[in-house]
Write a protein that holds these residues in place. Structure first.
Motif, mmCIF file in Angstrom:
data_model
loop_
_atom_site.group_PDB
_atom_site.id
_atom_site.type_symbol
_atom_site.label_atom_id
_atom_site.label_comp_id
_atom_site.label_asym_id
_atom_site.label_seq_id
_atom_site.Cartn_x
_atom_site.Cartn_y
_atom_site.Cartn_z
ATOM 1 N N ASN A 95 45.035 -11.919 -1.734
ATOM 2 C CA ASN A 95 45.009 -10.460 -1.560
ATOM 3 C C ASN A 95 44.739 -9.751 -2.881
ATOM 4 O O ASN A 95 44.039 -8.731 -2.910
ATOM 5 C CB ASN A 95 46.328 -9.988 -0.961
ATOM 6 C CG ASN A 95 46.363 -10.165 0.548
ATOM 7 O OD1 ASN A 95 45.734 -9.422 1.284
ATOM 8 N ND2 ASN A 95 47.094 -11.163 1.003
ATOM 9 N N ALA A 96 45.264 -10.284 -3.970
ATOM 10 C CA ALA A 96 44.983 -9.701 -5.279
ATOM 11 C C ALA A 96 43.505 -9.843 -5.619
ATOM 12 O O ALA A 96 42.900 -8.939 -6.208
ATOM 13 C CB ALA A 96 45.840 -10.375 -6.346
ATOM 14 N N ALA A 97 42.905 -10.971 -5.240
ATOM 15 C CA ALA A 97 41.472 -11.159 -5.476
ATOM 16 C C ALA A 97 40.653 -10.152 -4.682
ATOM 17 O O ALA A 97 39.608 -9.673 -5.154
ATOM 18 C CB ALA A 97 41.067 -12.583 -5.110
ATOM 19 N N CYS A 98 41.105 -9.816 -3.488
ATOM 20 C CA CYS A 98 40.385 -8.831 -2.664
ATOM 21 C C CYS A 98 40.371 -7.450 -3.322
ATOM 22 O O CYS A 98 39.456 -6.649 -3.095
ATOM 23 C CB CYS A 98 41.006 -8.740 -1.274
ATOM 24 S SG CYS A 98 40.669 -10.178 -0.223
ATOM 25 N N ASP A 99 41.370 -7.177 -4.135
ATOM 26 C CA ASP A 99 41.413 -5.883 -4.829
ATOM 27 C C ASP A 99 40.318 -5.765 -5.889
ATOM 28 O O ASP A 99 40.089 -4.676 -6.416
ATOM 29 C CB ASP A 99 42.776 -5.689 -5.493
ATOM 30 C CG ASP A 99 43.890 -5.498 -4.470
ATOM 31 O OD1 ASP A 99 43.593 -5.072 -3.341
ATOM 32 O OD2 ASP A 99 45.061 -5.784 -4.805
ATOM 33 N N THR A 100 39.663 -6.866 -6.214
ATOM 34 C CA THR A 100 38.632 -6.846 -7.254
ATOM 35 C C THR A 100 37.210 -6.813 -6.704
ATOM 36 O O THR A 100 36.269 -6.670 -7.474
ATOM 37 C CB THR A 100 38.765 -8.088 -8.160
ATOM 38 O OG1 THR A 100 38.418 -9.271 -7.419
ATOM 39 C CG2 THR A 100 40.184 -8.226 -8.690
ATOM 40 N N CYS A 146 36.968 -9.274 3.071
ATOM 41 C CA CYS A 146 37.780 -10.114 2.185
ATOM 42 C C CYS A 146 39.200 -10.248 2.720
ATOM 43 O O CYS A 146 39.756 -11.357 2.780
ATOM 44 C CB CYS A 146 37.788 -9.519 0.774
ATOM 45 S SG CYS A 146 38.638 -10.558 -0.457
ATOM 46 N N LYS A 147 39.800 -9.136 3.133
ATOM 47 C CA LYS A 147 41.168 -9.173 3.642
ATOM 48 C C LYS A 147 41.254 -9.984 4.934
ATOM 49 O O LYS A 147 42.216 -10.740 5.132
ATOM 50 C CB LYS A 147 41.673 -7.746 3.880
ATOM 51 C CG LYS A 147 41.757 -6.892 2.625
ATOM 52 C CD LYS A 147 42.928 -7.286 1.757
ATOM 53 C CE LYS A 147 44.226 -6.717 2.276
ATOM 54 N NZ LYS A 147 45.357 -6.935 1.318
ATOM 55 N N VAL A 148 40.252 -9.853 5.789
ATOM 56 C CA VAL A 148 40.241 -10.620 7.039
ATOM 57 C C VAL A 148 40.104 -12.110 6.736
ATOM 58 O O VAL A 148 40.786 -12.952 7.331
ATOM 59 C CB VAL A 148 39.100 -10.142 7.965
ATOM 60 C CG1 VAL A 148 38.930 -11.097 9.146
ATOM 61 C CG2 VAL A 148 39.375 -8.728 8.461
ATOM 62 N N THR A 149 39.225 -12.432 5.781
ATOM 63 C CA THR A 149 39.037 -13.834 5.406
ATOM 64 C C THR A 149 40.325 -14.425 4.838
ATOM 65 O O THR A 149 40.702 -15.556 5.162
ATOM 66 C CB THR A 149 37.906 -13.960 4.373
ATOM 67 O OG1 THR A 149 36.695 -13.407 4.921
ATOM 68 C CG2 THR A 149 37.670 -15.422 4.003
ATOM 69 N N ALA A 150 41.012 -13.659 4.007
ATOM 70 C CA ALA A 150 42.291 -14.118 3.460
ATOM 71 C C ALA A 150 43.291 -14.404 4.579
ATOM 72 O O ALA A 150 44.018 -15.408 4.544
ATOM 73 C CB ALA A 150 42.853 -13.082 2.488
ATOM 74 N N SER A 151 43.327 -13.539 5.582
ATOM 75 C CA SER A 151 44.242 -13.730 6.710
ATOM 76 C C SER A 151 43.900 -14.983 7.500
ATOM 77 O O SER A 151 44.788 -15.749 7.907
ATOM 78 C CB SER A 151 44.208 -12.505 7.634
ATOM 79 O OG SER A 151 44.713 -11.359 6.985
ATOM 80 N N VAL A 152 42.599 -15.190 7.737
ATOM 81 C CA VAL A 152 42.158 -16.375 8.487
ATOM 82 C C VAL A 152 42.521 -17.648 7.728
ATOM 83 O O VAL A 152 43.031 -18.617 8.303
ATOM 84 C CB VAL A 152 40.644 -16.314 8.756
ATOM 85 C CG1 VAL A 152 40.127 -17.629 9.315
ATOM 86 C CG2 VAL A 152 40.325 -15.170 9.719
ATOM 87 N N TRP A 153 42.269 -17.648 6.409
ATOM 88 C CA TRP A 153 42.584 -18.832 5.609
ATOM 89 C C TRP A 153 44.094 -19.084 5.577
ATOM 90 O O TRP A 153 44.535 -20.239 5.641
ATOM 91 C CB TRP A 153 42.049 -18.668 4.188
ATOM 92 C CG TRP A 153 40.561 -18.815 4.069
ATOM 93 C CD1 TRP A 153 39.629 -18.633 5.056
ATOM 94 C CD2 TRP A 153 39.833 -19.179 2.895
ATOM 95 N NE1 TRP A 153 38.365 -18.847 4.572
ATOM 96 C CE2 TRP A 153 38.453 -19.184 3.254
ATOM 97 C CE3 TRP A 153 40.186 -19.467 1.595
ATOM 98 C CZ2 TRP A 153 37.452 -19.489 2.331
ATOM 99 C CZ3 TRP A 153 39.192 -19.769 0.668
ATOM 100 C CH2 TRP A 153 37.846 -19.787 1.038
ATOM 101 N N ALA A 154 44.882 -18.022 5.479
ATOM 102 C CA ALA A 154 46.336 -18.181 5.455
ATOM 103 C C ALA A 154 46.848 -18.719 6.788
ATOM 104 O O ALA A 154 47.736 -19.590 6.816
ATOM 105 C CB ALA A 154 46.999 -16.847 5.129
ATOM 106 N N ASP A 155 46.295 -18.225 7.885
ATOM 107 C CA ASP A 155 46.700 -18.722 9.201
ATOM 108 C C ASP A 155 46.341 -20.199 9.360
ATOM 109 O O ASP A 155 47.108 -20.976 9.940
ATOM 110 C CB ASP A 155 46.036 -17.905 10.312
ATOM 111 C CG ASP A 155 46.662 -16.530 10.480
ATOM 112 O OD1 ASP A 155 47.767 -16.312 9.945
ATOM 113 O OD2 ASP A 155 46.047 -15.676 11.145
ATOM 114 N N ALA A 156 45.163 -20.578 8.859
ATOM 115 C CA ALA A 156 44.747 -21.982 8.947
ATOM 116 C C ALA A 156 45.704 -22.886 8.178
ATOM 117 O O ALA A 156 45.882 -24.063 8.522
ATOM 118 C CB ALA A 156 43.331 -22.134 8.403
#
Length: 218
Positions: free
Chosen positions: A167-172, A181-191
């Motif tokens: 999520n910090a990376a998405c802020d950049t 980016c935020k959706v991708t982070a969520s998908v990766w975290a769920d996986a």
């Protein structure tokens, strides 16, 4: 493999090490001037140690000492010589090279190893590269020394840190990429946190902790 079995398998061989860790921290880790071991240690050579933030297993780099060569001495060095450790709540905990072996964390990272090669996945493998490498090193933190019989809890701490780092990376990223980016982070975290992926990541954590047990002093 459940977490209770993991904890018993990992921690029981390290009972003596855990007891030593408590003894070291109870009287305070000390630097070379305080121990009076500089001359003796100079003849013993140097030892290299990893510095991990105690609260979440974040890897802050390596340091070298020339006295004592114990985790307590190295922890003192991390907290006094590595600025990120000195500024961290709870400081850092050290792990170092076992005899004739290397515990160098910089050799244990491989970026984002998600097995997808579509354009979007490849883009975020770059965006999340630092987060992935931090996740790799966190799985190698000295969790038996930090958490004792609850070493398996390090798994969740590392996964939580990975989520925060993504999520910090998405802020950049540019504003037009932020939502994706935020959706991708969520998908990766769920996986990572949901089955069947959770079992795969748990197996990685377990194997990495066994590597630490076999290659590192903690």
């Amino acid at each position: 493999m459940n977490e209770r079995f993991f904890a018993s398998l990992l921690v029981l061989p390290l009972t003596a090490c855990a007891a030593a860790a408590v003894e070291e921290t109870s009287d305070g880790s000390r630097g070379p001037e305080e121990t009076g071991e500089v001359t003796e240690a100079a003849s013993a050579g140097y030892s290299d140690w990893n510095c991990f933030r105690t609260s979440d297993g974040k890897f802050f780099g390596r340091t070298t000492i020339w006295w004592g060569h114990t985790p307590g001495d190295a922890t003192w060095a991390c907290n006094n010589w590595v600025s990120a450790c000195g500024n961290a709540a709870g400081g850092c905990t050290a792990s170092g090279d076992a005899p004739s072996k290397t515990c160098d964390m910089t050799t244990r990272t491989d970026g984002c190893s998600i097995p997808l090669n579509d354009p979007q996945s490849n883009q975020y493998k770059v965006v999340f590269a630092a987060a992935c490498n931090a996740h790799d090193t966190c799985y190698h933190a000295p969790w038996s020394r930090i958490l004792g019989v609850n070493a398996g809890d390090g798994f969740n701490r590392c996964n939580d840190s990975f989520w925060n780092d993504m999520n910090a990376a998405c802020d950049t990223v540019p504003w037009y990429d932020y939502l994706v980016c935020k959706v991708t982070a969520s998908v990766w975290a769920d996986a990572m946190n949901l089955q069947p992926g959770r079992a795969v990541f748990w197996n990685s954590f377990y194997n990495d902790q066994l590597w630490v047990h076999n290659n590192c002093v903690q």
